[in-house]
Scaffold this motif. Structure first.
Motif, short mmCIF file in Angstrom:
data_model
loop_
_atom_site.label_atom_id
_atom_site.label_comp_id
_atom_site.label_asym_id
_atom_site.label_seq_id
_atom_site.Cartn_x
_atom_site.Cartn_y
_atom_site.Cartn_z
N TRP A 100 0.86 -1.18 0.00
CA TRP A 100 0.00 0.00 0.00
C TRP A 100 0.90 1.23 0.00
O TRP A 100 1.93 1.25 0.66
CB TRP A 100 -0.88 0.02 1.25
CG TRP A 100 -1.50 -1.30 1.57
CD1 TRP A 100 -0.92 -2.32 2.30
CD2 TRP A 100 -2.78 -1.78 1.17
NE1 TRP A 100 -1.77 -3.39 2.37
CE2 TRP A 100 -2.93 -3.09 1.70
CE3 TRP A 100 -3.83 -1.21 0.44
CZ2 TRP A 100 -4.08 -3.84 1.50
CZ3 TRP A 100 -4.98 -1.97 0.24
CH2 TRP A 100 -5.10 -3.27 0.76
N LYS A 111 -5.70 2.05 -1.79
CA LYS A 111 -5.75 1.15 -2.94
C LYS A 111 -4.52 0.23 -2.93
O LYS A 111 -3.39 0.70 -2.81
CB LYS A 111 -5.78 1.96 -4.24
CG LYS A 111 -5.91 1.11 -5.48
CD LYS A 111 -5.94 1.98 -6.74
CE LYS A 111 -6.03 1.12 -7.99
NZ LYS A 111 -6.01 1.95 -9.22
N GLU A 112 -4.78 -1.05 -3.06
CA GLU A 112 -3.69 -2.04 -3.08
C GLU A 112 -2.81 -1.82 -4.31
O GLU A 112 -3.31 -1.73 -5.44
CB GLU A 112 -4.32 -3.43 -3.11
CG GLU A 112 -3.33 -4.57 -3.23
CD GLU A 112 -4.05 -5.90 -3.46
OE1 GLU A 112 -3.58 -6.68 -4.31
OE2 GLU A 112 -5.08 -6.14 -2.81
#
Length: 296
Positions: A100, A111-112
């Motif tokens: 991350w 958001k990954e």
């Protein structure tokens, strides 16, 4: 005129669920941001909470300052381990590690960036990853856990380059001995193993539970935590928390702490945080006094 007694308002289903979650919460992992101003904490529900240490430590701190600035769902299962690079927060759960971007997390855009899974023996094997360790000189990440191996991942390419085998039960903790360079690993088998990163071979083994002064058979033989500083190591778990001289493999100091330990570190002039079987992260500004608690 007397005021009427307050009327108890029934909690809604969401509030009841949240209260039960907090009651049964365990904080497994922590990591400080590259700037040193934020603390990430991961729990058994797969959530990561970000706390502002600078706000909580301020002389003008309020109760709200001890709550997360952002909380997000990172994994389906527990977040067993975390570590920070200069840009990323890396988190590990059952069988995989995720990245991350710290800058995006602090903007509440969780958001990954990527995820990786070590090459396990079978596709059905999903062991937990209990420990993550950065090796800056190699620009690599070492992962260890339920498959009893240490996996090395190249952070630039995302490929896994080697696996170190020797433990006979799952691994709980890792530490880096930078000058050697060596990695130390401790696990359920009761051994601390030292691995030479230049040869990718085991250089030394210390079976802590076999030393009478350290042994606590009623607690088991497992090693739950370790830290190293050049020629010295501290480790504990089932056996007593003990300071070791690594060159001679000799225990020099037994710390009089009854409970098994799950975290230990060498530190100098740092804020110490401790967490475990609750929704709280206790913050100590000196060893004798808990300053306050952060809470999910």
């Amino acid at each position: 005129m007397e005021r009427p007694a307050p009327v108890a308002v029934p909690l809604g289903q969401a509030e009841v669920f949240q209260a039960l979650q907090r009651l049964h919460m365990t904080v497994f992992s922590q990591s400080v941001s590259p700037c040193g101003k934020f603390l990430a904490a991961g729990n058994n529900y797969g959530q990561i909470a970000i706390f502002s240490l600078s706000a909580a430590l301020s002389s003008e701190a309020k109760e709200e300052s001890k709550k997360p600035v952002v909380t997000f769902q990172a994994h389906d299962g527990p977040v067993y381990s975390m570590v920070s690079t200069d840009r990323h927060l890396l988190s590990a759960g059952d069988g995989e590690v995720k990245a991350w971007l710290w800058a995006e997390i602090l903007k509440k855009g969780c958001k990954e960036m990527w995820r990786r899974q070590p090459p396990y023996r079978t596709s059905l094997e999903v062991p937990e990853i209990n420990a993550l360790l950065l090796v800056p000189k190699e620009n690599s990440l070492i992962l260890a856990g339920g498959d009893c191996q240490l996996h090395t991942m190249d952070l630039e390419t995302g490929t896994f380059t080697r696996a170190l085998r020797g433990h006979t039960d799952y691994i709980h903790c890792l530490a880096l001995r930078e000058r050697s360079p060596e990695v130390l690993s401790g696990g359920e088998d009761g051994a601390v193993r030292l691995w030479d990163l230049r040869t990718a071979k085991e250089a030394q083994t210390i079976e802590v539970y076999k030393h009478e002064e350290c042994s606590r058979p009623h607690n088991g033989r497992w090693i739950g935590c370790l830290a190293t500083d050049s020629d010295w190591m501290v480790c504990g778990g089932g056996p007593a928390l003990t300071l070791w001289h690594l060159r001679s493999s000799t225990p020099t100091t037994i710390f009089p702490i009854r409970a098994p330990q799950k975290h230990v570190t060498f530190y100098q002039d740092l804020v110490l945080t401790a967490a475990g079987n609750s929704c709280r992260v206790d913050v100590f500004t000196n060893l004798g006094y808990r300053a306050f608690s952060l809470s999910f």
